[in-house]
Design an enzyme around this catalytic site. Structure first.
Site, mmCIF file in Angstrom:
data_model
loop_
_atom_site.group_PDB
_atom_site.id
_atom_site.type_symbol
_atom_site.label_atom_id
_atom_site.label_comp_id
_atom_site.label_asym_id
_atom_site.label_seq_id
_atom_site.Cartn_x
_atom_site.Cartn_y
_atom_site.Cartn_z
ATOM 1 N N LYS A 96 18.129 171.885 32.783
ATOM 2 C CA LYS A 96 16.780 171.388 32.599
ATOM 3 C C LYS A 96 15.585 172.462 33.886
ATOM 4 O O LYS A 96 16.603 172.821 34.641
ATOM 5 C CB LYS A 96 16.347 170.044 33.713
ATOM 6 C CG LYS A 96 15.628 169.410 32.643
ATOM 7 C CD LYS A 96 15.492 168.299 34.095
ATOM 8 C CE LYS A 96 14.404 166.430 34.353
ATOM 9 N NZ LYS A 96 14.655 165.549 34.670
ATOM 10 N N SER A 171 13.685 162.198 31.416
ATOM 11 C CA SER A 171 12.781 163.251 31.567
ATOM 12 C C SER A 171 14.060 164.419 31.305
ATOM 13 O O SER A 171 13.354 165.832 30.869
ATOM 14 C CB SER A 171 11.887 163.476 32.694
ATOM 15 O OG SER A 171 12.574 163.759 33.958
ATOM 16 N N SER A 195 16.833 159.871 34.808
ATOM 17 C CA SER A 195 15.657 161.046 33.770
ATOM 18 C C SER A 195 16.709 161.373 33.030
ATOM 19 O O SER A 195 16.582 162.606 32.435
ATOM 20 C CB SER A 195 15.014 161.829 34.282
ATOM 21 O OG SER A 195 13.416 161.253 34.751
#
Length: 478
Positions: A96, A171, A195
């Site tokens: 990420k 996210s 997330s």
């Protein structure tokens, strides 16, 4: 209503065992150990799939093809000479883009960091590289892991591999999309309010938020210091166990890191959950989630009971209490992180982030302190339930993936985020696929355990996954 599992045959395909990108980490590792497969072949297969699909999915922000190829060649030589390191050796993974990588651009999907290149790896990245894993690129996130999908930034939001007319959650959206689309067998994500688990649920993969302090936060771009977690995302529970075993460990440079021995998580996957006591927190989602989520949860309970677990309904504090408490703490800490840039250059943030964070300017110190006290009360009452049960069970998300619609309103306007209680509590929680909608979009559940009892959590999730009929399917359009 059709059984949420019956749609598998219509909306998902069994994986092709001849395709390297279809194999799990465990399957790839077995071939690497036997010497019948090279890390170079795995990396090339992943790079080919990224190139073929990412113009549609937008999962990746940066692809490190040359670096991955060099690391794969080094791993090939090392393994051939008897230097096999771990179950992650020779396995490519994505990261990420709010997790620092030395010499690789790390943007947090923000214009403020569009050209930011860290000098040091995050601790979890260093541990995985020491285990032999291969960085293949950085994947998209919501801006600073907050606010929601944004269409006024240089990177479009990732699309859902099950149906590109839908979003991939967030996210850790790029992580969820890339793993579900088999662009990579594994990815790292972060979790402050859900997330990791939200994209896992709507993309049909597995994600684990470890206990707070089980994995280091050093090198993660902060969202909420007291709630930030880093965890693994993969296509099976077994693969998440392998990832966690490689990335967990004490970091003396992270004040929240706990010096606790790292168990053999994969070895804990015995398949036996007979007698396990599971508390079903049904009141959090009953009447709030979609009917298809409720039906999928009923089917999940039946599977767990067939495996010998004792499932009984339990009640905790209202879901909205956890959400309100987390929101006050999160906005206070997030605003403190970004206050300077919000005052100097607010135009450089995306609109969803600005809308999400600006309320933090209105919160008082008294609000923050009272929320911390409230958190202690809520978490104490939750943990008291673990005297009666071994695990807690609830829905993974309240609905299927949302449409890919720039004009849509707040993602939480109609159904509250059911992930937040376990973020507030900091205990480990696993998201596992448990069904499909009639339109073929995945649904997930959450299993949560006592702090540092990831082994029991993974054992239960693995047994469920192997018997529930969800394992071995892939998005049909890919």
């Amino acid at each position: 209503m059709a059984d949420p599992l019956e749609v598998c045959a219509d909306h998902a395909h069994h994986i092709d065992q001849g395709d390297l990108t279809a194999l799990t980490i465990a399957e790839l590792g077995a071939r690497l150990r036997q010497g019948t497969l090279s890390p170079v072949a795995i990396v090339e297969a992943c790079l080919d799939r990224i190139e073929a699909l990412d113009t549609r999915l937008h999962a990746f922000v940066t692809v490190t093809a040359d670096q991955a190829r060099a690391a794969a060649r080094a791993a090939e030589r090392r393994i051939r000479n008897g230097g096999y390191r771990s179950g992650m050796d020779g396995i490519p993974f994505a990261i990420k883009d709010n997790i620092d990588t030395a010499g690789i651009r790390t943007t947090s999907n923000s214009r403020l960091l569009q050209d930011h290149v860290p000098q040091e790896n995050a601790h979890v990245v260093s541990l995985l590289e020491q285990a032999g894993a291969i960085v293949i690129g950085k994947v998209a996130t919501w801006e600073f892991a907050q606010g929601g999908p944004c269409w006024d930034l240089p990177w479009p939001p990732p699309r859902n591999p099950w149906n590109v007319a839908h979003l991939a959650g967030g996210s850790s959206a790029g992580s969820g999309a890339a793993v579900a689309a088999r662009q990579v067998p594994a990815a790292l994500g972060t979790d402050t309010g859900g997330s990791l688990r939200y994209p896992a649920a709507v993309c049909g993969i597995v994600a684990l938020k470890p206990t707070y302090g089980r994995t280091s936060r050093r090198g993660l771009h902060p969202n909420t210091f007291s709630l930030d977690h880093c965890g693994p995302m993969a296509r099976t529970v077994e693969d998440c166990a392998l990832l966690l075993g490689a990335m967990a460990g004490h970091d003396p440079r992270d004040p929240a890191s706990i010096d606790e021995p790292v168990p053999d998580y994969r070895g804990a996957l015995t398949g036996d959950i007979s007698g396990l006591r599971i508390g079903l927190v049904r009141h959090w989602y009953a009447g709030v989630a979609t009917p298809e989520v409720e039906a999928a949860m009923q089917g999940a309970v039946r599977t767990l009971e067939r495996l010998g677990a004792h499932v009984e309904e339990v009640r905790l504090d209202a879901l909205q209490d956890y959400i309100d408490c987390k929101t006050i703490i999160g906005l206070s800490e997030l605003y403190a992180v970004h206050e300077g840039d919000l005052k100097r250059q607010p135009h450089r943030f995306g609109r969803p982030f600005r809308k999400s964070i600006i309320a933090g300017a209105l919160l008082r110190a008294e609000d923050y302190v009272q929320a911390l006290r409230w958190r202690t009360e809520l978490v104490t009452r939750m943990f008291a339930k673990f005297r009666q049960v071994d695990l807690l069970l609830t829905a993974g998300w309240m609905q299927e993936a949302e449409p890919y619609d720039p004009a849509a309103g707040s993602r939480f306007a109609h159904r509250p985020p059911i992930t937040m209680p376990f973020s507030l509590a900091g205990n480990p929680v696993l998201s596992v696929p448990c069904g499909y909608t009639a339109a073929g979009l995945p649904l997930g559940l959450q299993l949560a355990a006592r702090p540092f009892d990831e082994a029991t959590l993974l054992r239960a999730g693995d047994a469920f996954e192997r018997h529930h009929g969800m394992r071995g399917f892939t998005p049909p359009t890919l």
